[in-house]
Scaffold this active site. Structure first.
Site, PDB file in Angstrom:
ATOM      1  CB  CYS A   1       2.461  13.338  -5.222  1.00  0.00           C
ATOM      2  SG  CYS A   1       3.575  12.450  -4.146  1.00  0.00           S
TER       3      CYS A   1
ATOM      4  CG  HIS B   1      -0.453  10.656  -6.470  1.00  0.00           C
ATOM      5  ND1 HIS B   1       0.658  10.143  -7.112  1.00  0.00           N
ATOM      6  CD2 HIS B   1      -0.092  10.840  -5.177  1.00  0.00           C
ATOM      7  CE1 HIS B   1       1.644  10.029  -6.235  1.00  0.00           C
ATOM      8  NE2 HIS B   1       1.220  10.437  -5.052  1.00  0.00           N
TER       9      HIS B   1
ATOM     10  CG  ASN C   1       3.687   7.673  -4.100  1.00  0.00           C
ATOM     11  OD1 ASN C   1       3.880   8.262  -5.150  1.00  0.00           O
ATOM     12  ND2 ASN C   1       3.339   8.283  -2.980  1.00  0.00           N
TER      13      ASN C   1
HETATM   14  O1  UT7 Z   1       2.458  10.645  -2.225  1.00  0.00           O
HETATM   15  C1  UT7 Z   1       1.866  11.759  -1.668  1.00  0.00           C
HETATM   16  C2  UT7 Z   1       2.049  11.934  -0.226  1.00  0.00           C
HETATM   17  N1  UT7 Z   1       2.034  10.756   0.566  1.00  0.00           N
HETATM   18  C3  UT7 Z   1       0.885  10.126   0.930  1.00  0.00           C
HETATM   19  O2  UT7 Z   1      -0.181  10.447   0.465  1.00  0.00           O
HETATM   20  C4  UT7 Z   1       1.000   9.063   1.984  1.00  0.00           C
HETATM   21  C5  UT7 Z   1      -0.061   9.255   3.049  1.00  0.00           C
HETATM   22  N2  UT7 Z   1       0.086   8.388   4.174  1.00  0.00           N
HETATM   23  C6  UT7 Z   1      -0.102   7.046   4.132  1.00  0.00           C
HETATM   24  O3  UT7 Z   1      -0.326   6.494   3.071  1.00  0.00           O
HETATM   25  C7  UT7 Z   1      -0.113   6.259   5.423  1.00  0.00           C
HETATM   26  O4  UT7 Z   1      -0.145   7.179   6.496  1.00  0.00           O
HETATM   27  C8  UT7 Z   1       1.099   5.291   5.615  1.00  0.00           C
HETATM   28  C9  UT7 Z   1       1.005   4.166   4.614  1.00  0.00           C
HETATM   29  C10 UT7 Z   1       2.396   6.055   5.444  1.00  0.00           C
HETATM   30  C11 UT7 Z   1       1.041   4.681   7.013  1.00  0.00           C
HETATM   31  O5  UT7 Z   1      -0.200   4.026   7.201  1.00  0.00           O
HETATM   32  P1  UT7 Z   1      -1.113   4.351   8.464  1.00  0.00           P
HETATM   33  O6  UT7 Z   1      -2.303   3.516   8.340  1.00  0.00           O
HETATM   34  O7  UT7 Z   1      -1.322   5.849   8.501  1.00  0.00           O
HETATM   35  O8  UT7 Z   1      -0.204   3.869   9.638  1.00  0.00           O
HETATM   36  P2  UT7 Z   1       0.204   4.655  10.959  1.00  0.00           P
HETATM   37  O9  UT7 Z   1       1.317   5.586  10.670  1.00  0.00           O
HETATM   38  O10 UT7 Z   1      -1.025   5.182  11.607  1.00  0.00           O
HETATM   39  O11 UT7 Z   1       0.753   3.466  11.836  1.00  0.00           O
HETATM   40  C12 UT7 Z   1      -0.100   2.440  12.346  1.00  0.00           C
HETATM   41  C13 UT7 Z   1       0.742   1.416  13.038  1.00  0.00           C
HETATM   42  C14 UT7 Z   1       1.769   1.995  14.006  1.00  0.00           C
HETATM   43  O12 UT7 Z   1       1.910   1.086  15.063  1.00  0.00           O
HETATM   44  P3  UT7 Z   1       1.161   1.315  16.468  1.00  0.00           P
HETATM   45  O13 UT7 Z   1       1.638   2.645  16.967  1.00  0.00           O
HETATM   46  O14 UT7 Z   1      -0.306   1.303  16.156  1.00  0.00           O
HETATM   47  O15 UT7 Z   1       1.608   0.153  17.287  1.00  0.00           O
HETATM   48  C15 UT7 Z   1       3.033   2.049  13.196  1.00  0.00           C
HETATM   49  O16 UT7 Z   1       4.184   2.002  13.991  1.00  0.00           O
HETATM   50  O17 UT7 Z   1       1.514   0.696  12.061  1.00  0.00           O
HETATM   51  C16 UT7 Z   1       2.903   0.779  12.367  1.00  0.00           C
HETATM   52  N3  UT7 Z   1       3.642   0.806  11.133  1.00  0.00           N
HETATM   53  C17 UT7 Z   1       4.018  -0.307  10.495  1.00  0.00           C
HETATM   54  N4  UT7 Z   1       3.867  -1.604  10.765  1.00  0.00           N
HETATM   55  C18 UT7 Z   1       4.360  -2.499   9.903  1.00  0.00           C
HETATM   56  C19 UT7 Z   1       4.052   1.875  10.418  1.00  0.00           C
HETATM   57  N5  UT7 Z   1       4.688   1.491   9.299  1.00  0.00           N
HETATM   58  C20 UT7 Z   1       4.675   0.133   9.328  1.00  0.00           C
HETATM   59  C21 UT7 Z   1       5.193  -0.852   8.462  1.00  0.00           C
HETATM   60  N6  UT7 Z   1       4.999  -2.162   8.789  1.00  0.00           N
HETATM   61  N7  UT7 Z   1       5.835  -0.544   7.313  1.00  0.00           N
END
Ligand code: UT7
Length: 331
Positions: free
Chosen positions: A116, A256, A286
């Site tokens: 990125c 970004h 992204n």
């Molecule tokens: O591009 C450069 C590098 N990449 C980044 O900078 C990305 C950085 N990371 C992120 O943007 C975020 O971590 C994500 C968007 C990937 C995920 O968001 P989050 O707020 O960190 O979610 P999480 O992984 O903490 O998950 C929270 C909950 C989980 O459920 P439980 O365990 O709380 O029941 C996940 O299973 O959300 C669930 N979850 C989803 N639910 C609906 C994870 N993905 C999804 C989804 N739809 N697509």
């Protein structure tokens, strides 16, 4: 610091035609439009569909639009550097292919892999060839066809990424405007949190690697998020401090587009309001190395000669950094 600055003198961008909306993704994985929008700021992204299409196609459109609008003979271009993690092939480079398709017969170039942060690393690199006095016209591309390495069964990654990118032309500045400074970092210990496990020399493609879905991007979202929030904000504050810039001196931040919450944290740390933070994540998601040139392409008309602009990125590697530009022209 070199006296001769490299200035961005034109911007081009391109996105494939197919729109993949959050509603479309609801039909593919267990997710909702509401979850994606509130957690990332994304509503839709573009996908390059169809056989025999790759990242060079994005670059060709973006670079051609620059040549056309500036009326530049393709033979005048000295060099093309392409920031990408989704090259058309392992070799030859995407730069070679773009140069060939556009008849840039006097140019040489290469691809640069910094995920990125690819556009920032490529821009800092390209600027050196202008600052040294060696070249007059260097093109820097940031583009990715992320759909080629995304697992559309993995709801934690497929909702974020999209395809697209842009390009800029670098020429010697005629005044004090141009690329003023950069602060760039890598930390290979971040490998474990964001990588593509197979397809390189460690795990060459085999039936086993394909069966194990190792040719898709692997991301531990929360770990990457935590590092991104801290490092993108810190490096942006650092470049301001290094150049004695206060919040009121900044015209625009171009962060970004990985997650709106990461961008908000960066703007907060810099002390700038949302009106100065340029965003298009809602429409494109992204696009990895593509996001920052696409922001420039979308918002070029806002920029005025002399505007202080900060670019900031964080991504796989880990790689991250910030670039300070004094914008060189009124669009
Ligand atoms: O591009 C450069 C590098 N990449 C980044 O900078 C990305 C950085 N990371 C992120 O943007 C975020 O971590 C994500 C968007 C990937 C995920 O968001 P989050 O707020 O960190 O979610 P999480 O992984 O903490 O998950 C929270 C909950 C989980 O459920 P439980 O365990 O709380 O029941 C996940 O299973 O959300 C669930 N979850 C989803 N639910 C609906 C994870 N993905 C999804 C989804 N739809 N697509």
């Amino acid at each position: 610091m070199a006296n001769r600055k490299a200035a961005i003198t034109a911007v081009g961008g391109w996105l494939p035609e197919t729109v993949l909306s959050n509603k479309d993704l609801e039909k593919i994985v267990d997710t909702t439009d509401e979850w994606i929008l509130s957690r990332t700021g994304i509503s839709e992204r573009r996908i390059m569909k169809g056989p025999q299409r790759g990242t060079s196609e994005i670059g060709v459109h973006a670079v051609k639009s620059i040549l056309d609008k500036k009326g530049i003979d393709p033979l005048e271009i000295d060099m093309v550097i392409v920031g990408t993690v989704t090259p058309d092939y392992v070799f030859p480079s995407t730069s070679n292919i773009i140069c060939d398709k556009l008849g840039l017969k006097n140019a040489w170039g290469y691809d640069l892999s910094a995920a990125c942060s690819g556009f920032l690393f490529a821009l800092a690199t390209g600027a050196q060839f202008i600052e040294s006095g060696r070249y007059k016209k260097v093109i820097v591309v940031g583009a990715d066809k992320m759909s080629s390495i995304i697992n559309y069964e993995d709801r934690t990654t497929c909702i974020i990424f999209g395809d697209g990118g842009g390009a800029v032309l670098l020429e010697p500045s005629e005044d004090e405007n141009g690329i003023v400074d950069f602060v760039l970092h890598t930390d290979g210990s971040g490998f474990q949190h964001l990588n593509m496990p197979a397809g390189g020399s460690v795990n060459p493609a085999s039936h086993e690697t394909v069966d194990a879905k190792q040719h898709f991007a692997y991301q531990e979202g929360q770990a990457v998020f935590k590092h991104a929030v801290v490092n993108m904000a810190e490096v942006s504050a650092k470049i301001m401090e290094k150049n004695n810039l206060k919040a009121e001196d900044i015209a625009y931040l171009l962060p970004h587009q990985a997650n709106k919450r990461i961008c908000d944290a960066t703007a907060n740390r810099m002390g700038i309001g949302p009106e100065k933070m340029l965003m298009n994540i809602e429409r494109y998601g992204n696009t990895t190395a593509g996001t920052i040139p696409l922001l420039m392409f979308d918002y070029e008309k806002k920029f005025k000669k002399g505007d202080n602009i900060i670019l900031a990125a964080f991504g796989g590697g880990f790689t991250w950094g910030s670039i300070y530009i004094k914008w060189a022209y009124d669009a």
